[in-house]
Design a protein around this motif. Structure first.
Motif, PDB file in Angstrom:
ATOM      1  N   PRO A   1      -0.553   4.145  -5.272  1.00 35.77           N
ATOM      2  CA  PRO A   1      -1.838   3.570  -5.497  1.00 35.77           C
ATOM      3  C   PRO A   1      -2.288   2.000  -5.191  1.00 35.77           C
ATOM      4  O   PRO A   1      -1.848   1.117  -4.882  1.00 35.77           O
ATOM      5  CB  PRO A   1      -1.633   4.032  -7.202  1.00 35.77           C
ATOM      6  N   VAL A   2      -3.724   2.049  -5.388  1.00 36.15           N
ATOM      7  CA  VAL A   2      -4.087   0.388  -4.778  1.00 36.15           C
ATOM      8  C   VAL A   2      -3.320  -0.598  -6.327  1.00 36.15           C
ATOM      9  O   VAL A   2      -3.014   0.006  -7.660  1.00 36.15           O
ATOM     10  CB  VAL A   2      -5.189   0.576  -4.829  1.00 36.15           C
TER      11      VAL A   2
ATOM     12  N   SER B   1       3.867 -13.170  -3.069  1.00 36.27           N
ATOM     13  CA  SER B   1       3.988 -13.667  -2.678  1.00 36.27           C
ATOM     14  C   SER B   1       4.357 -14.902  -2.124  1.00 36.27           C
ATOM     15  O   SER B   1       3.427 -15.713  -3.250  1.00 36.27           O
ATOM     16  CB  SER B   1       2.844 -13.347  -0.983  1.00 36.27           C
ATOM     17  N   ALA B   2       4.308 -15.714  -1.749  1.00 33.99           N
ATOM     18  CA  ALA B   2       4.362 -17.316  -2.180  1.00 33.99           C
ATOM     19  C   ALA B   2       2.985 -17.799  -2.251  1.00 33.99           C
ATOM     20  O   ALA B   2       2.497 -19.133  -2.360  1.00 33.99           O
ATOM     21  CB  ALA B   2       4.617 -18.214  -0.288  1.00 33.99           C
ATOM     22  N   ASP B   3       1.858 -17.149  -1.286  1.00 28.02           N
ATOM     23  CA  ASP B   3       0.795 -18.316  -1.723  1.00 28.02           C
ATOM     24  C   ASP B   3      -0.268 -17.149  -3.073  1.00 28.02           C
ATOM     25  O   ASP B   3      -1.129 -17.866  -3.477  1.00 28.02           O
ATOM     26  CB  ASP B   3      -0.305 -17.037  -0.761  1.00 28.02           C
ATOM     27  N   GLY B   4       0.955 -16.664  -3.798  1.00 24.78           N
ATOM     28  CA  GLY B   4       0.671 -16.543  -5.246  1.00 24.78           C
ATOM     29  C   GLY B   4      -0.023 -14.819  -5.371  1.00 24.78           C
ATOM     30  O   GLY B   4      -0.502 -14.672  -6.201  1.00 24.78           O
TER      31      GLY B   4
ATOM     32  N   LYS C   1      -1.537  -2.395  -2.117  1.00 25.16           N
ATOM     33  CA  LYS C   1      -1.091  -1.525  -2.145  1.00 25.16           C
ATOM     34  C   LYS C   1       0.265  -1.072  -2.640  1.00 25.16           C
ATOM     35  O   LYS C   1       0.591  -1.514  -2.366  1.00 25.16           O
ATOM     36  CB  LYS C   1      -1.022  -0.238  -1.000  1.00 25.16           C
ATOM     37  N   VAL C   2       0.958  -0.643  -4.251  1.00 25.09           N
ATOM     38  CA  VAL C   2       2.168  -0.232  -5.098  1.00 25.09           C
ATOM     39  C   VAL C   2       2.633   0.832  -4.054  1.00 25.09           C
ATOM     40  O   VAL C   2       2.549   1.483  -5.109  1.00 25.09           O
ATOM     41  CB  VAL C   2       2.128  -0.181  -6.281  1.00 25.09           C
ATOM     42  N   ASP C   3       4.017   0.813  -3.524  1.00 22.85           N
ATOM     43  CA  ASP C   3       4.687   2.052  -3.047  1.00 22.85           C
ATOM     44  C   ASP C   3       5.925   1.748  -4.040  1.00 22.85           C
ATOM     45  O   ASP C   3       5.953   0.677  -4.319  1.00 22.85           O
ATOM     46  CB  ASP C   3       5.107   2.158  -1.689  1.00 22.85           C
ATOM     47  N   ALA C   4       7.245   2.607  -4.139  1.00 27.15           N
ATOM     48  CA  ALA C   4       7.552   2.851  -5.191  1.00 27.15           C
ATOM     49  C   ALA C   4       8.735   1.675  -4.331  1.00 27.15           C
ATOM     50  O   ALA C   4       9.784   1.403  -5.948  1.00 27.15           O
ATOM     51  CB  ALA C   4       8.690   3.810  -4.558  1.00 27.15           C
ATOM     52  N   GLN C   5       8.467   1.216  -3.496  1.00 26.28           N
ATOM     53  CA  GLN C   5       9.436   0.152  -3.304  1.00 26.28           C
ATOM     54  C   GLN C   5       9.295  -1.093  -3.459  1.00 26.28           C
ATOM     55  O   GLN C   5       9.608  -2.164  -3.522  1.00 26.28           O
ATOM     56  CB  GLN C   5      10.163   0.017  -1.780  1.00 26.28           C
ATOM     57  N   PHE C   6       7.912  -0.881  -3.977  1.00 22.61           N
ATOM     58  CA  PHE C   6       7.445  -2.384  -3.877  1.00 22.61           C
ATOM     59  C   PHE C   6       7.311  -3.306  -3.151  1.00 22.61           C
ATOM     60  O   PHE C   6       7.646  -4.340  -2.643  1.00 22.61           O
ATOM     61  CB  PHE C   6       7.484  -3.379  -5.303  1.00 22.61           C
ATOM     62  N   SER C   7       7.295  -2.704  -2.159  1.00 20.25           N
ATOM     63  CA  SER C   7       6.478  -3.978  -0.682  1.00 20.25           C
ATOM     64  C   SER C   7       5.604  -4.652  -0.733  1.00 20.25           C
ATOM     65  O   SER C   7       4.457  -4.432  -1.223  1.00 20.25           O
ATOM     66  CB  SER C   7       6.211  -3.011   0.611  1.00 20.25           C
ATOM     67  N   ARG C   8       5.897  -6.094   0.467  1.00 19.37           N
ATOM     68  CA  ARG C   8       4.626  -6.857   0.005  1.00 19.37           C
ATOM     69  C   ARG C   8       4.074  -6.665   1.062  1.00 19.37           C
ATOM     70  O   ARG C   8       2.678  -7.524   0.299  1.00 19.37           O
ATOM     71  CB  ARG C   8       5.785  -7.966   0.104  1.00 19.37           C
ATOM     72  N   GLY C   9       4.272  -5.521   2.238  1.00 19.59           N
ATOM     73  CA  GLY C   9       2.723  -6.152   3.008  1.00 19.59           C
ATOM     74  C   GLY C   9       1.907  -5.602   2.716  1.00 19.59           C
ATOM     75  O   GLY C   9       1.569  -4.902   1.681  1.00 19.59           O
ATOM     76  N   GLY C  10       0.804  -5.702   3.849  1.00 21.37           N
ATOM     77  CA  GLY C  10      -0.679  -5.311   3.951  1.00 21.37           C
ATOM     78  C   GLY C  10      -1.871  -5.431   3.509  1.00 21.37           C
ATOM     79  O   GLY C  10      -1.592  -7.291   3.233  1.00 21.37           O
TER      80      GLY C  10
ATOM     81  N   TRP D   1     -12.762  -6.130   5.099  1.00 19.47           N
ATOM     82  CA  TRP D   1     -12.403  -4.838   5.553  1.00 19.47           C
ATOM     83  C   TRP D   1     -11.124  -4.144   5.621  1.00 19.47           C
ATOM     84  O   TRP D   1     -11.562  -3.000   5.974  1.00 19.47           O
ATOM     85  CB  TRP D   1     -12.774  -4.901   7.505  1.00 19.47           C
ATOM     86  N   GLY D   2     -10.752  -4.103   3.881  1.00 17.41           N
ATOM     87  CA  GLY D   2      -9.440  -3.683   3.860  1.00 17.41           C
ATOM     88  C   GLY D   2      -9.822  -2.422   2.721  1.00 17.41           C
ATOM     89  O   GLY D   2     -11.457  -2.154   2.905  1.00 17.41           O
ATOM     90  N   PRO D   3      -9.101  -1.539   2.759  1.00 17.78           N
ATOM     91  CA  PRO D   3      -9.119  -0.341   2.130  1.00 17.78           C
ATOM     92  C   PRO D   3     -10.346  -0.379   0.862  1.00 17.78           C
ATOM     93  O   PRO D   3     -10.258   1.336   0.450  1.00 17.78           O
ATOM     94  CB  PRO D   3      -8.169   0.573   2.046  1.00 17.78           C
ATOM     95  N   TYR D   4      -9.649  -0.855   0.186  1.00 14.14           N
ATOM     96  CA  TYR D   4     -10.374  -0.642  -1.229  1.00 14.14           C
ATOM     97  C   TYR D   4     -12.131  -2.136  -1.285  1.00 14.14           C
ATOM     98  O   TYR D   4     -12.089  -2.716  -1.280  1.00 14.14           O
ATOM     99  CB  TYR D   4      -9.612  -1.553  -2.295  1.00 14.14           C
ATOM    100  N   MET D   5     -12.729  -0.847  -1.181  1.00 16.14           N
ATOM    101  CA  MET D   5     -14.261  -1.565  -1.936  1.00 16.14           C
ATOM    102  C   MET D   5     -14.643  -2.448  -1.106  1.00 16.14           C
ATOM    103  O   MET D   5     -14.887  -3.421  -0.362  1.00 16.14           O
ATOM    104  CB  MET D   5     -14.005  -2.247  -2.804  1.00 16.14           C
ATOM    105  N   ARG D   6     -14.341  -1.393   0.052  1.00 17.63           N
ATOM    106  CA  ARG D   6     -14.669  -2.533   1.941  1.00 17.63           C
ATOM    107  C   ARG D   6     -15.993  -2.828   2.082  1.00 17.63           C
ATOM    108  O   ARG D   6     -16.289  -1.686   1.682  1.00 17.63           O
ATOM    109  CB  ARG D   6     -14.095  -1.114   3.162  1.00 17.63           C
ATOM    110  N   PHE D   7     -15.986  -3.938   2.246  1.00 13.60           N
ATOM    111  CA  PHE D   7     -17.066  -4.549   2.309  1.00 13.60           C
ATOM    112  C   PHE D   7     -18.624  -4.837   1.282  1.00 13.60           C
ATOM    113  O   PHE D   7     -19.307  -4.807   1.024  1.00 13.60           O
ATOM    114  CB  PHE D   7     -18.907  -4.286   3.977  1.00 13.60           C
ATOM    115  N   ARG D   8     -17.186  -4.642   0.055  1.00 11.24           N
ATOM    116  CA  ARG D   8     -18.806  -4.518  -1.069  1.00 11.24           C
ATOM    117  C   ARG D   8     -17.825  -6.121  -2.015  1.00 11.24           C
ATOM    118  O   ARG D   8     -16.922  -6.424  -2.004  1.00 11.24           O
ATOM    119  CB  ARG D   8     -18.378  -3.657  -1.577  1.00 11.24           C
ATOM    120  N   TYR D   9     -19.225  -5.879  -2.884  1.00 11.32           N
ATOM    121  CA  TYR D   9     -17.561  -6.778  -3.772  1.00 11.32           C
ATOM    122  C   TYR D   9     -18.321  -6.175  -5.400  1.00 11.32           C
ATOM    123  O   TYR D   9     -19.487  -6.617  -5.675  1.00 11.32           O
ATOM    124  CB  TYR D   9     -18.984  -8.424  -3.697  1.00 11.32           C
TER     125      TYR D   9
END
Length: 391
Positions: A240-241, A280-283, A288-297, A358-366
């Motif tokens: 999920p996002v 992440s360190a920047d807050g 996207k939240v995978d089952a491992q709660f990975s930080r990237g992307g 340009w990320g995948p969620y609501m790309r180019f939209r506010y």
């Protein structure tokens, strides 16, 4: 926000800047952080005002895009923006915000279906639109909030018709599949359960409380011991996002608070701890939240704001498993850095769907809901939410 918006085509006076007294943060924040929040809140409120003024209906356009400007109004998110404007109107002594919320509510009453449901998707006048469980649930938040604010019977009557329609569409296992995105189970409809619980509590309907509890139990049957939720995505089999993931967590938490179910609250805490650990360190938080709660992307700005609300509420409710306000302050500082700053521009104060844009969620939209949840996030972090949170 329901992803059905992505399947629909978009139809495509600067106000005097607001002067706010700085929010006095009740965390360990310093004065500079409070001043930062005050200026940022002023921009965000003005963005909502300009959006509403762009459409004669009184509803709030779903998104702003650089090439088309404002879209058509979106009933779902207009519904829960009502709650935020009523809270800000009361706290900032801004009756104009209360009036705006009332206009939004009156528009929603004008498009309610005869059976109590509300339409899905962005609004197209003169066109029949299918009902939506999720959208109806989010509009229910606004109707409850308006009724709490002035006790006018019209809000209760419309809200009870909506709530009873939701109950009539619920399956025996507590899930909603009919009139849902892709006609399948999604645990993020825990936010619908939360709205049902509020309606049941305030309007004395035990069947609504029971329906809410049944849905939360269903959602929790898909939670892992680490706090991850299966079926929290728009699409089966994909992570999920953050937006829909936190919809789920917040729905479980707040339904638990309304229903006085500490077991529900504890399960939301498990998920919130996992998100603390993925910050992440920047807050920021992962988009996207995978089952491992990975930080990237990429980053989903809406979801970050939503989790700030949850962290602030956990502190307010007296749960101190983690230093929640430290996490929320770091996330708010990140959101402040990425908020649009274009004085004199229609999009000043907005937030992109994704970072990068340009990320995948609501790309180019506010989206309007990013601004709504940011305002709620500031109120939650500064411990200005009511004892009973709004949707």
């Amino acid at each position: 926000m329901n992803n059905k918006f992505d399947c629909l085509g978009e139809t495509l006076t600067m106000l005097t800047p607001l002067t706010l007294q700085p929010f006095q943060s009740r965390s360990a924040s310093g004065e500079s952080f409070d001043a930062m929040l005050s200026a940022s809140v002023s921009r965000a409120i003005a963005w909502i005002e300009r959006a509403q003024d762009a459409d004669p209906s009184g509803g709030v356009p779903a998104v702003y895009t650089p090439w088309r400007g404002w879209s058509a109004p979106y009933p779902e998110t207009t519904g829960y923006i009502i709650s935020t404007l009523l809270a800000l109107g009361a706290q900032l002594a801004r009756p104009d915000l209360t009036q705006r919320a009332t206009r939004m509510g009156e528009w929603l009453l004008s498009i309610q279906h005869a059976d109590g449901a509300f339409p899905g998707g962005v609004w197209t006048a003169g066109q029949a639109q299918a009902p939506s469980v999720f959208n109806s649930g989010q509009i229910l938040f606004g109707l409850v909030a308006l009724w709490k604010a002035n006790r006018e019977a019209r809000w209760q009557e419309a809200g009870l018709r909506c709530a009873q329609w939701l109950l009539s569409q619920q399956d025996s296992d507590g899930a909603w599949r009919r009139f849902a995105y892709r006609e399948t189970l999604h645990v993020y409809k825990a936010r619908v359960a939360w709205a049902l619980a509020l309606a049941g509590k305030h309007w004395g309907d035990a069947s609504l409380l029971a329906g809410a509890a049944c849905n939360i139990n269903n959602a929790l049957s898909f939670q892992s011991p680490q706090g991850w939720f299966e079926h929290a995505s728009f699409d089966a089999g994909t992570p999920p996002v953050l937006h829909t993931y936190v919809y789920t967590v917040q729905g479980v938490l707040e339904a638990g608070a309304v229903l006085q179910r500490e077991d529900f609250v504890r399960r939301a805490i498990v998920s919130s701890i996992a998100l603390c650990d993925s910050q992440s360190a920047d807050g920021s938080l992962p988009g996207k939240v995978d089952a491992q709660f990975s930080r990237g992307g990429f980053r989903c700005l809406t979801g970050i704001a939503q989790q700030v609300i949850v962290w602030g509420r956990l502190h307010q409710l007296g749960h101190h498993d983690r230093p929640w306000l430290q996490h929320s302050e770091a996330a708010l500082a990140y959101l402040h850095r990425v908020q649009v700053r274009k004085p004199g521009h229609m999009n000043d104060g907005g937030f992109a769907g994704s970072r990068p844009l340009w990320g995948p969620y609501m790309r180019f939209r506010y989206p309007n809901w990013a601004v709504k949840f940011y305002l709620d996030a500031v109120l939650s972090h500064t411990q200005r939410m009511d004892e009973e949170a709004w949707g």
